[in-house]
Design an enzyme around this catalytic site. Structure first.
Site, PDB file in Angstrom:
ATOM      1  N   SER A  33     -53.028 -34.286  13.522  1.00  0.00           N
ATOM      2  CA  SER A  33     -53.043 -35.147  14.711  1.00  0.00           C
ATOM      3  C   SER A  33     -51.897 -34.863  15.671  1.00  0.00           C
ATOM      4  CB  SER A  33     -53.007 -36.615  14.288  1.00  0.00           C
ATOM      5  OG  SER A  33     -54.188 -36.963  13.595  1.00  0.00           O
TER       6      SER A  33
ATOM      7  N   GLU B 279       0.788  -1.221   0.000  1.00  0.00           N
ATOM      8  CA  GLU B 279       0.000   0.000   0.000  1.00  0.00           C
ATOM      9  C   GLU B 279       0.826   1.279   0.000  1.00  0.00           C
ATOM     10  OE1 GLU B 279      -3.255   0.455  -0.282  1.00  0.00           O
ATOM     11  OE2 GLU B 279      -3.668  -1.682  -0.460  1.00  0.00           O
TER      12      GLU B 279
END
Length: 609
Positions: A377, A113
């Protein structure tokens, strides 16, 4: 005779040629003019510069305030074993200092960088000129001239807007930072604040997210991956594009060789070792969303949270893999497109696994917690509990003959009438006519609804006898929670997903509601006995697991639109729903078929992994 006299002509002398002014005198007259113009230009230049400075700096943020700028608090969810589940908000890790990091971590960022980081004062004119030449030669932007200090200024104070105004502001702030901090301090701030994709800020958060290690344990290759991210955090994200991330990391390693941070041999070894651990399960996204939705105001609004959840990674894996396999195979053949699974600890209510559908990425709607459907059920145990509490016993007899109530007469499907059967067999074989008679013994629909509500089902419920066949609507999670008292001796529990919480590293109270008695232990034992019979010899036989006591109940709605199985085994209550989002019928799928088989497959996969 007079004599003519010629006129006298006056002769004027010829004009003398003009002589140039002496050079010294001309310069003397020019100098004041230049001086005056210099003053005028200087004054107007200062005015223009002042106006320009005001234009660029009038909305410049106060650096002192921006250093402590507010952000979205992060929420990090961990599974019960500590593995990462998900992150949200702006994720920051621990604050790192240069002396605590391996030298190759800051070296990687500086190499790729800003190699002249320690030689410039915030603006690198040499680097800018070099970048300009490279970009002009290439005909496109291939190299940037921003320094680490400029990047830090942008990250701390400015928006990502691309404009001359922002670039000037960035330069001004970079110069301010250089006068305020040392180079080591600037590099430390940068490493703790740089955005590295996926919501992470700083090397420690990114190291934990992408590699599962703190920043102090990063290898040179891993540091190179992180150092390569600021160029394009989204495109180079290892979770999104691992090949691009690895390629960029090799560029960083080459830069580290050029700056002397690594030897060529070491860089080659590190490049070959670059690998990324598998990302956390995306299907656990339903669970993560459910946990985050329950945070509300239980934690400080501005604090970073780390929540260790109740999720069992092994069981979650089994749920996801087996559900996907079933839907892709026998489910597809039977016109089943969706399913949901919830497993909780029967004693405490801790949620151990949750899948709200087939694929979270395509449908984050949680069918386990948000979809309300008829349980069929699977509701009958609450009717039978009401009867048990009214004095009935599992061995009591009940008629299974046809019954008519007004214009309504429930059917029994393939069940052949035997006359009288025990209440236990009536539940085990899910005989509808017997269930309606049991409801009458229990005190009717109102009593059954009251029992269901007491155990955790919110309702509303039908006010007629059809409630015995599960015609009310429930969510899968509520149904599973309501079954828990059958397994834990009669105590109602509240589902929860957080086992431990920390805000900014400090533990905070996060206690779930304590279980509360809702039925007598004797009633709970009678229900457990009947649910065991359902798996042993009734409709739930497909859920049986050799060597494990399994209890449970099946449920199927009209036209096979919904199929359920809720089972109890090994301290867990696990519920399963299969169906279609548009409620279209499945091809013969009943609760005792694919849902019961899926229950068994999940348990066997979890035990055998």
């Amino acid at each position: 005779m007079s004599r003519a006299v010629a006129p006298r002509v006056r002769r004027t002398p010829a004009a003398a040629p003009a002589r140039p002014a002496p050079p010294v005198r001309a310069r003397r007259r020019l100098a004041p003019r230049l001086f005056r113009w210099a003053i005028i230009v200087s004054v107007w230049g200062l005015v223009a510069g002042f106006i320009g400075l005001i234009f660029f700096a009038w909305d410049l943020p106060r650096p002192e305030d921006a250093l402590a700028a507010t952000r979205r608090p992060s929420v990090t969810l961990l599974a019960g074993d500590g593995s990462l589940l998900s992150t949200s908000g702006d994720l920051y890790g621990e604050t790192v200092r240069l002396r605590d990091l391996p030298a190759h971590v800051p070296a990687a960022f500086v190499a790729i960088e800003d190699r002249r980081f320690r030689d410039h004062m915030g603006l690198d004119l040499i680097g800018m000129a070099r970048a300009l030449v490279v970009n002009v030669t290439s005909g496109r932007v291939v190299q940037g001239g921003s320094t680490l200090t400029q990047q830090l200024a942008k990250n701390l104070f400015l928006t990502p807007e691309r404009s001359l105004r922002r670039k000037v502001q960035e330069a001004l702030l970079a110069l301010w930072l250089e006068t305020r901090f040392t180079k080591d301090e600037l590099l430390t701030i940068y490493l703790n604040r740089v955005y590295l994709g996926a919501g992470t800020f700083g090397v420690d958060a990114a190291a934990r997210l992408y590699f599962g290690v703190p920043a102090r344990r990063l290898t040179p290759g891993q540091a190179a991956v992180l150092a390569g991210l600021p160029k394009a955090p989204s495109r180079l994200n290892p979770r999104v594009n691992p090949s691009a991330a690895a390629h960029r990391a090799t560029e960083v390693l080459e830069a580290m060789v050029e700056t002397g941070a690594l030897s060529p041999a070491a860089a080659m070894v590190e490049a070959e070792r670059i690998a990324f651990p598998p990302a956390p399960s995306r299907a656990a996204g339903w669970f993560a969303d459910w946990v985050r939705d329950a945070i509300d105001d239980r934690a400080p609004a501005t604090s970073d949270l780390v929540l260790r959840t109740t999720l069992d990674s092994r069981l979650q894996w089994a749920v996801e893999s087996r559900l996907d396999a079933l839907l892709a195979g026998p489910g597809r053949a039977a016109d089943v497109s969706q399913g949901a699974v919830v497993a909780i600890d029967a004693a405490s209510g801790a949620v151990r696994a949750m899948a709200g559908g087939r694929d979270y990425r395509t449908s984050p709607f949680n069918r386990a917690t948000q979809a309300r459907r008829q349980p069929g059920s699977a509701f009958k145990p609450f009717v039978y509990l009401a009867a048990i509490e009214a004095g009935a016993r599992p061995d009591d007899l009940v008629s299974d003959a046809p019954i008519r109530l007004g214009g309504w007469s429930p059917g029994n499907g393939a069940w052949r009438t035997r006359g009288e059967i025990t209440i236990e067999d009536a539940l085990a074989h899910s005989v509808n006519t017997a269930a309606v008679r049991v409801l009458q013994r229990a005190g009717g629909a109102r009593q059954a609804a009251a029992v269901a509500t007491r155990l955790g089902l919110p309702g509303p419920f039908p006010r007629d006898a059809s409630i015995a066949l599960g015609t009310g609507e429930v969510t899968l999670l509520d149904l599973v929670v309501a079954y828990a008292p059958f397994a834990n001796g009669g105590r109602r529990i509240a589902p929860f997903g957080v086992a431990e919480a920390r805000a900014e590293g400090r533990p905070i109270a996060w206690l779930p509601p304590a279980p509360a008695p809702v039925m007598l232990p004797e009633a709970a034992e009678a229900m457990r006995r009947m649910l065991l019979a359902t798996v042993a010899r009734g409709t739930g036989r497909a859920a049986a697991v050799p060597g494990l006591a399994v209890a449970g109940k099946t449920g199927t709605t009209q036209d096979n639109r919904d199929a359920w199985f809720v089972g109890i085994a090994g301290g867990l209550v696990m519920g399963i729903w299969l169906g279609n989002d548009d409620a279209t019928p499945m091809d013969g799928v009943a609760g005792g078929g694919l849902p019961a088989r899926l229950f068994r497959d999940i348990l066997e996969a979890a035990r055998g992994r």
